[in-house]
Design an enzyme around this catalytic site. Sequence first.
Site, mmCIF file in Angstrom:
data_model
loop_
_atom_site.group_PDB
_atom_site.id
_atom_site.type_symbol
_atom_site.label_atom_id
_atom_site.label_comp_id
_atom_site.label_asym_id
_atom_site.label_seq_id
_atom_site.Cartn_x
_atom_site.Cartn_y
_atom_site.Cartn_z
ATOM 1 N N SER A 165 -3.524 -3.573 -0.426
ATOM 2 C CA SER A 165 -2.398 -4.345 0.116
ATOM 3 C C SER A 165 -2.899 -5.700 0.585
ATOM 4 O O SER A 165 -3.852 -5.784 1.369
ATOM 5 C CB SER A 165 -1.760 -3.585 1.291
ATOM 6 O OG SER A 165 -0.560 -4.186 1.692
ATOM 7 N N ALA A 166 -2.257 -6.772 0.116
ATOM 8 C CA ALA A 166 -2.764 -8.135 0.333
ATOM 9 C C ALA A 166 -2.821 -8.538 1.804
ATOM 10 O O ALA A 166 -3.700 -9.299 2.205
ATOM 11 C CB ALA A 166 -1.897 -9.137 -0.433
ATOM 12 N N HIS A 167 -1.900 -8.021 2.618
ATOM 13 C CA HIS A 167 -1.861 -8.498 4.002
ATOM 14 C C HIS A 167 -2.980 -7.917 4.859
ATOM 15 O O HIS A 167 -3.117 -8.268 6.030
ATOM 16 C CB HIS A 167 -0.491 -8.231 4.640
ATOM 17 C CG HIS A 167 -0.228 -6.808 4.999
ATOM 18 N ND1 HIS A 167 -0.248 -6.366 6.303
ATOM 19 C CD2 HIS A 167 0.097 -5.740 4.249
ATOM 20 C CE1 HIS A 167 0.053 -5.072 6.331
ATOM 21 N NE2 HIS A 167 0.269 -4.676 5.093
ATOM 22 N N CYS A 202 2.390 1.697 11.220
ATOM 23 C CA CYS A 202 3.468 2.413 10.534
ATOM 24 C C CYS A 202 4.011 3.559 11.379
ATOM 25 O O CYS A 202 5.074 4.099 11.092
ATOM 26 C CB CYS A 202 2.972 2.942 9.185
ATOM 27 S SG CYS A 202 2.659 1.616 7.999
ATOM 28 N N THR A 224 11.663 -7.340 -11.503
ATOM 29 C CA THR A 224 11.070 -8.671 -11.645
ATOM 30 C C THR A 224 9.877 -8.826 -10.714
ATOM 31 O O THR A 224 9.976 -8.561 -9.512
ATOM 32 C CB THR A 224 12.108 -9.764 -11.338
ATOM 33 O OG1 THR A 224 13.237 -9.576 -12.196
ATOM 34 C CG2 THR A 224 11.524 -11.147 -11.543
ATOM 35 N N GLN A 267 -7.929 -0.401 3.690
ATOM 36 C CA GLN A 267 -8.772 -1.098 4.672
ATOM 37 C C GLN A 267 -10.086 -1.583 4.060
ATOM 38 O O GLN A 267 -10.839 -2.316 4.702
ATOM 39 C CB GLN A 267 -9.073 -0.176 5.858
ATOM 40 C CG GLN A 267 -7.874 0.196 6.703
ATOM 41 C CD GLN A 267 -7.278 -0.983 7.458
ATOM 42 O OE1 GLN A 267 -7.947 -1.988 7.713
ATOM 43 N NE2 GLN A 267 -6.002 -0.872 7.816
ATOM 44 N N GLY A 276 0.787 -1.220 0.000
ATOM 45 C CA GLY A 276 0.000 0.000 0.000
ATOM 46 C C GLY A 276 0.821 1.273 0.000
ATOM 47 O O GLY A 276 0.468 2.254 -0.670
#
Length: 390
Positions: free
Chosen positions: A202-204, A334, A242, A182, A72
């Site tokens: 964001s995947a987490h 954060c 990559t 969120q 994110g």
Amino acid sequence: MKRAYLDNAATTPIRNEVIKVMKNALKHSFGNPSSIQYSYGRESRSIIEESRIKIAKNIIASPYEIIFTSGGTEANNLVLRSSILDLGVQHIITSQLEHYSVLQTVLYLSYKYHVYVNFVQIKEKGILNLNHMEDILKKNSSKKTLVSLMYANNEIGNLLEVDKVIFLCKKYNAYFHSDTIQIIGNIPINMEKLSFDFVTASAHKFYGPKGIGFVFIRNHILKKIKYFMTGGFQEYGIRSGTENTYGIVGLSKALQLSYSNFSHHIEKIKNLKFYCISELNKIIPNIIFNGLSSHFDKSIPSILNFLYPTKKKYHLLYFHLDLMGVAVSKGSSCNNDMKKVSHVIKAITNKNLLNKMMPIRISFGIFNEKKDIDILIEALQKIRKKKNCL
């Protein structure tokens, strides 16, 4: 010792199904996706593009509008920096309640590129004054403007009135970026119906792996963006490097699973939030909930934030709870300075209250049960009985 993880807004546990597809990609799809001259590379490329299609389908977008990032923070940076460098944005409207990946980046860009910044006024409970936002847009109608406001606040859960913001951005010809980190994976979102120009994910935050996310960029805008990271032609030349193949696979699977049984999961989380509010009201008379987090129709179901009365220094309560097996937070992970109150809570809370109370953010997930809340309530009661606490 019984343990309760109640900080899902910081990160969520990864699903077993996601781990399985990631392990399979790690083991069998090791080819460089840019090495398309042979089958190993083409297989990895195919996996990435199939994942892009699945992600786009889940948010009702076109696959070519999805750009993969490391998460994110990078996605928000990509939007803000590209808006200035490639789209010619001269003016940014945001709020003091945004995530630091937006706030710090906006302030840096303002200094470096002399971009004019306005902050939307904050009303009671952290509600943004959209009349003030319109006044700003009207006064700066000659400037190319980007509005950057988060859909759901990551600390107090407030939901933005996105329809009104979209209307105002269209009216005054401004770009609209929303930090939806969120939201995506937790609440369905339809990019065909909602006229965002940029959204980030964001995947987490939805039971996927850390270190992978994406940014949605509306197609007609995407064509104007040259590059964010140089050194190759990956991600349409915008984000070189990559690709994280197994991370992308994990993100795609996590998003698909989150939306495939959404109704059941959201009902469970709402029930947990209702139960938690009820139990907190029993042990803390006149409890103060921060923002709109206790309002079910005005906040994201997974977040509940309140002020806890204590005489102890701010940074100690969380450690006491941790020792009792309870993981909660004071706000955004954060901002990890335990001794400081979150900028969001400071902006919406009376200073006198913060001298004798401290914020606790609880965030629920699909793996939580009522027993987790019982563990939290029991721990808070034990702390309150200690001599040096109220």
